[in-house]
Design a protein around this motif. Structure first.
Motif, PDB file in Angstrom:
ATOM      1  N   ASN A 239       0.826  -1.215   0.000  1.00 14.31           N
ATOM      2  CA  ASN A 239       0.000   0.000   0.000  1.00 14.31           C
ATOM      3  C   ASN A 239       0.860   1.265   0.000  1.00 14.31           C
ATOM      4  O   ASN A 239       0.532   2.246  -0.681  1.00 14.31           O
ATOM      5  CB  ASN A 239      -0.957  -0.001   1.187  1.00 14.31           C
ATOM      6  CG  ASN A 239      -2.081  -1.011   1.016  1.00 14.31           C
ATOM      7  OD1 ASN A 239      -2.516  -1.302  -0.100  1.00 14.31           O
ATOM      8  ND2 ASN A 239      -2.549  -1.583   2.116  1.00 14.31           N
ATOM      9  N   ARG A 240       1.959   1.220   0.730  1.00 13.17           N
ATOM     10  CA  ARG A 240       2.863   2.375   0.744  1.00 13.17           C
ATOM     11  C   ARG A 240       3.478   2.580  -0.651  1.00 13.17           C
ATOM     12  O   ARG A 240       3.557   3.714  -1.148  1.00 13.17           O
ATOM     13  CB  ARG A 240       3.958   2.190   1.796  1.00 13.17           C
ATOM     14  CG  ARG A 240       4.869   3.399   1.962  1.00 13.17           C
ATOM     15  CD  ARG A 240       5.730   3.304   3.208  1.00 13.17           C
ATOM     16  NE  ARG A 240       6.562   2.112   3.218  1.00 13.17           N
ATOM     17  CZ  ARG A 240       6.406   1.095   4.057  1.00 13.17           C
ATOM     18  NH1 ARG A 240       5.425   1.106   4.950  1.00 13.17           N
ATOM     19  NH2 ARG A 240       7.220   0.055   4.020  1.00 13.17           N
ATOM     20  N   ALA A 241       3.885   1.484  -1.273  1.00 11.08           N
ATOM     21  CA  ALA A 241       4.480   1.575  -2.614  1.00 11.08           C
ATOM     22  C   ALA A 241       3.472   2.097  -3.637  1.00 11.08           C
ATOM     23  O   ALA A 241       3.807   2.952  -4.477  1.00 11.08           O
ATOM     24  CB  ALA A 241       5.013   0.209  -3.041  1.00 11.08           C
ATOM     25  N   LYS A 242       2.239   1.602  -3.568  1.00 10.75           N
ATOM     26  CA  LYS A 242       1.207   2.060  -4.502  1.00 10.75           C
ATOM     27  C   LYS A 242       0.954   3.555  -4.326  1.00 10.75           C
ATOM     28  O   LYS A 242       0.806   4.295  -5.298  1.00 10.75           O
ATOM     29  CB  LYS A 242      -0.092   1.280  -4.304  1.00 10.75           C
ATOM     30  CG  LYS A 242      -0.033  -0.195  -4.660  1.00 10.75           C
ATOM     31  CD  LYS A 242       0.236  -0.450  -6.129  1.00 10.75           C
ATOM     32  CE  LYS A 242      -0.976  -0.235  -7.000  1.00 10.75           C
ATOM     33  NZ  LYS A 242      -0.711  -0.648  -8.418  1.00 10.75           N
ATOM     34  N   ALA A 243       0.914   4.012  -3.069  1.00 13.66           N
ATOM     35  CA  ALA A 243       0.673   5.430  -2.794  1.00 13.66           C
ATOM     36  C   ALA A 243       1.800   6.302  -3.329  1.00 13.66           C
ATOM     37  O   ALA A 243       1.573   7.463  -3.705  1.00 13.66           O
ATOM     38  CB  ALA A 243       0.509   5.636  -1.292  1.00 13.66           C
ATOM     39  N   GLU A 244       3.016   5.729  -3.383  1.00 20.21           N
ATOM     40  CA  GLU A 244       4.178   6.482  -3.858  1.00 20.21           C
ATOM     41  C   GLU A 244       4.452   6.261  -5.339  1.00 20.21           C
ATOM     42  O   GLU A 244       5.466   6.737  -5.864  1.00 20.21           O
ATOM     43  CB  GLU A 244       5.402   6.096  -3.023  1.00 20.21           C
ATOM     44  CG  GLU A 244       5.267   6.502  -1.553  1.00 20.21           C
ATOM     45  CD  GLU A 244       6.379   5.944  -0.673  1.00 20.21           C
ATOM     46  OE1 GLU A 244       7.243   5.195  -1.201  1.00 20.21           O
ATOM     47  OE2 GLU A 244       6.381   6.246   0.544  1.00 20.21           O
ATOM     48  N   GLY A 245       3.569   5.517  -6.013  1.00 20.78           N
ATOM     49  CA  GLY A 245       3.717   5.314  -7.453  1.00 20.78           C
ATOM     50  C   GLY A 245       4.791   4.322  -7.844  1.00 20.78           C
ATOM     51  O   GLY A 245       5.276   4.337  -8.979  1.00 20.78           O
ATOM     52  N   ARG A 246       5.161   3.452  -6.904  1.00 25.53           N
ATOM     53  CA  ARG A 246       6.173   2.430  -7.213  1.00 25.53           C
ATOM     54  C   ARG A 246       5.519   1.149  -7.728  1.00 25.53           C
ATOM     55  O   ARG A 246       4.352   0.882  -7.447  1.00 25.53           O
ATOM     56  CB  ARG A 246       7.011   2.142  -5.964  1.00 25.53           C
ATOM     57  CG  ARG A 246       7.850   3.339  -5.544  1.00 25.53           C
ATOM     58  CD  ARG A 246       8.786   3.018  -4.396  1.00 25.53           C
ATOM     59  NE  ARG A 246       8.127   3.109  -3.092  1.00 25.53           N
ATOM     60  CZ  ARG A 246       8.084   2.129  -2.194  1.00 25.53           C
ATOM     61  NH1 ARG A 246       8.620   0.945  -2.476  1.00 25.53           N
ATOM     62  NH2 ARG A 246       7.498   2.310  -1.036  1.00 25.53           N
ATOM     63  N   ARG A 247       6.297   0.350  -8.456  1.00 25.79           N
ATOM     64  CA  ARG A 247       5.741  -0.841  -9.105  1.00 25.79           C
ATOM     65  C   ARG A 247       5.578  -2.011  -8.145  1.00 25.79           C
ATOM     66  O   ARG A 247       6.424  -2.258  -7.287  1.00 25.79           O
ATOM     67  CB  ARG A 247       6.659  -1.321 -10.248  1.00 25.79           C
ATOM     68  CG  ARG A 247       6.613  -0.520 -11.498  1.00 25.79           C
ATOM     69  CD  ARG A 247       7.282  -1.262 -12.645  1.00 25.79           C
ATOM     70  NE  ARG A 247       8.606  -1.808 -12.320  1.00 25.79           N
ATOM     71  CZ  ARG A 247       9.376  -2.472 -13.187  1.00 25.79           C
ATOM     72  NH1 ARG A 247       8.950  -2.681 -14.422  1.00 25.79           N
ATOM     73  NH2 ARG A 247      10.567  -2.924 -12.831  1.00 25.79           N
ATOM     74  N   ILE A 248       4.497  -2.764  -8.368  1.00 30.47           N
ATOM     75  CA  ILE A 248       4.300  -4.050  -7.692  1.00 30.47           C
ATOM     76  C   ILE A 248       4.532  -5.135  -8.732  1.00 30.47           C
ATOM     77  O   ILE A 248       3.805  -5.235  -9.730  1.00 30.47           O
ATOM     78  CB  ILE A 248       2.884  -4.168  -7.099  1.00 30.47           C
ATOM     79  CG1 ILE A 248       2.552  -2.952  -6.225  1.00 30.47           C
ATOM     80  CG2 ILE A 248       2.751  -5.477  -6.333  1.00 30.47           C
ATOM     81  CD1 ILE A 248       3.492  -2.713  -5.065  1.00 30.47           C
ATOM     82  N   VAL A 249       5.555  -5.950  -8.489  1.00 26.57           N
ATOM     83  CA  VAL A 249       5.935  -7.026  -9.407  1.00 26.57           C
ATOM     84  C   VAL A 249       5.569  -8.356  -8.763  1.00 26.57           C
ATOM     85  O   VAL A 249       6.114  -8.711  -7.714  1.00 26.57           O
ATOM     86  CB  VAL A 249       7.441  -6.986  -9.734  1.00 26.57           C
ATOM     87  CG1 VAL A 249       7.807  -8.094 -10.718  1.00 26.57           C
ATOM     88  CG2 VAL A 249       7.842  -5.610 -10.282  1.00 26.57           C
ATOM     89  N   ALA A 250       4.669  -9.079  -9.371  1.00 22.84           N
ATOM     90  CA  ALA A 250       4.240 -10.368  -8.834  1.00 22.84           C
ATOM     91  C   ALA A 250       5.112 -11.488  -9.380  1.00 22.84           C
ATOM     92  O   ALA A 250       5.415 -11.524 -10.578  1.00 22.84           O
ATOM     93  CB  ALA A 250       2.779 -10.633  -9.194  1.00 22.84           C
TER      94      ALA A 250
END
Length: 340
Positions: A239-250
Motif C-alpha cells: 500500500n505504501r508503494a502504490k501510494a508512492e507510485g512504485r511498481r508491484i511485481v508479482a
C-alpha cells in the motif's frame, strides 16, 4: 469469449522435463507490453529490469509430497492424491481407479503407519478420506509420499527440492508456484542490494491449476477454490508503494490471484485470509499488480487468459509464437517471462 481463441500449437519436445541448473540460468523472455517489444535474456538478467523501489511479491507456499501409493486389504494397489485438508485428519482427494474403493473401505500405506478410509464421494468425483496414523501426519507423508509432478512431466525427478522454491515457508500446496523456481538465494541478495523490497503472500496451489477449461464459453467456467493469506507487513509495504507510485511485481500467477483477491474496491490491499475463486481474463482491471514474472502456460488455460489480461491478447499470442520459434521450454520446468 471462446475457449478456442486461447489455443496454440506447442511441439511436445518444448515441454520442459527437467529443472535448469543452476536455477537462475533458465531463459527469460522480457516483454514490454507498452512498447510491444521483446528481448531474449537469461533469468539472472531479471536484475536489470527490476528498479530500486519496486516491490517483489512472492507466494511462499510449500509443496507437500501429496502423491501416496498404498494397498487395500485385498492387496490391490491404490493411488491417492491429496487435494485439500478439510479437518485435522480428513482430506479431499483424487483416487485413481476410485470405483474400486467402496465406502468405509481402507487403504494402507507403508507398513501401516498411515491408513485412509473412504467416507464420502463428492459430486465432482473427488473422495473424502479419513486418515488414521501414529505420530505427526506431515512427517509421515514426507516419508511415504512423492512430489506431485504435473502429468506432462514424464521424467523422474531425482531431487524433490527442485519442485520447491528456495523460499518455501509454510502451506499444503499440491503444485508448485513454478515462476518462483527460477530464483536462488544469491539472486535474492542482489535484488535486495538493488533496493527492491521482497514480501510474501501465501496461496495453497491446488490441482485446478492444471485442469483444462471444459466450456467453450469461457465465462461459464468455474474456478476451483484455493486458500490464501496476505500478512499485515505485506499489505503495509504494498500500500505504501502504490501510494508512492512504485511498481508491484508479482512472482507467478498465484501471487497475482492472491493480491487481486485481497484488494478492496479502492485498490487498497487488505491484510486478510480466506478462499478465492477469482478468474482473471481480458477486460479485468488490475488493482494491485503492475508487472509479472511467470512461466509459459498451457493452451486453453485460465493462466494463459490471465497473462493475456495483463498484456493484450493478440500481442501475447505473438510473444508465444516467438517463444515457440526460439525453442523456449514451456510449463513447470520451462523458461520464464517478465511482462512489464
Amino acid at each position: 469469449m471462446l475457449l478456442s481463441d486461447y489455443d496454440y500449437h506447442l511441439p511436445e519436445e518444448l515441454i520442459g522435463q527437467t529443472p535448469t541448473m543452476p536455477r537462475d540460468h533458465s531463459r527469460l523472455l522480457v516483454v514490454d507490453k507498452t512498447k510491444k517489444e521483446i528481448e531474449h535474456k537469461k533469468f539472472y538478467d531479471i536484475l536489470d529490469y527490476l528498479n530500486e523501489g519496486d516491490v517483489l511479491v512472492r507466494n511462499s507456499t510449500k509443496v507437500i509430497p501429496a502423491r501416496l501409493i498404498g494397498k487395500k486389504e485385498s492387496g490391490a494397489v491404490m493411488e491417492v492424491f491429496l487435494l485439500k485438508r478439510l479437518e485435522l485428519n480428513r482430506w479431499e482427494c483424487l483416487v485413481r481407479r476410485a470405483k474400486k474403493l467402496k465406502l468405509d473401505q481402507t487403504i494402507i500405506f507403508g507398513d501401516g503407519q498411515l491408513k485412509a478410509t473412504l467416507k464420502e464421494v463428492k459430486d465432482d468425483g473427488n473422495r473424502i478420506l479419513e486418515f488414521t496414523f501414529d505420530g505427526v501426519f506431515e512427517e509421515i507423508i514426507h516419508e511415504l509420499g512423492q512430489m506431485p509432478l504435473p502429468p506432462y512431466i514424464t521424467e523422474k525427478l531425482e531431487d524433490g527440492d527442485r519442485y520447491q522454491t528456495v523460499y518455501a515457508e509454510k502451506g499444503q500446496s499440491v503444485a508448485a508456484p513454478t515462476a518462483g523456481l527460477h530464483f536462488t538465494e544469491e539472486l535474492f541478495e542482489k535484488i535486495a542490494q538493488k533496493g527492491v523490497e521482497v514480501v510474501d503472500v501465501y496461496l495453497e496451489v491446488g490441482l485446478g491449476t492444471f485442469r483444462p477449461v471444459q466450456t467453450e464459453n469461457v465465462l461459464e467456467h468455474k474456478m476451483h477454490s484455493e486458500t490464501f493469506e496476505v500478512p499485515e507487513k505485506t499489505a503495509e509495504v504494498v500500500n505504501r508503494a502504490k501510494a508512492e507510485g512504485r511498481r508491484i511485481v508479482a512472482v507467478g500467477t498465484t501471487s497475482v490471484r492472491t493480491l487481486e483477491s485481497a484488494a478492496d474496491s479502492s485498490g487498497k490491499l487488505m491484510a486478510t485470509s480466506g478462499d478465492t475463486e477469482i478468474f482473471i481474463y481480458p477486460g479485468y482491471e488490475f488493482k494491485i499488480v503492475d508487472a509479472l514474472i511467470t512461466n509459459f502456460h498451457l493452451p486453453k488455460s485460465t493462466l494463459l487468459m490471465l497473462v493475456s489480461a495483463l498484456s493484450e491478447k493478440d500481442f501475447m499470442f505473438s510473444v508465444y509464437e516467438e517463444a515457440v520459434k526460439e525453442k523456449y521450454e514451456f510449463f513447470s520446468f520451462g523458461d520464464a517471462m517478465f511482462i512489464y
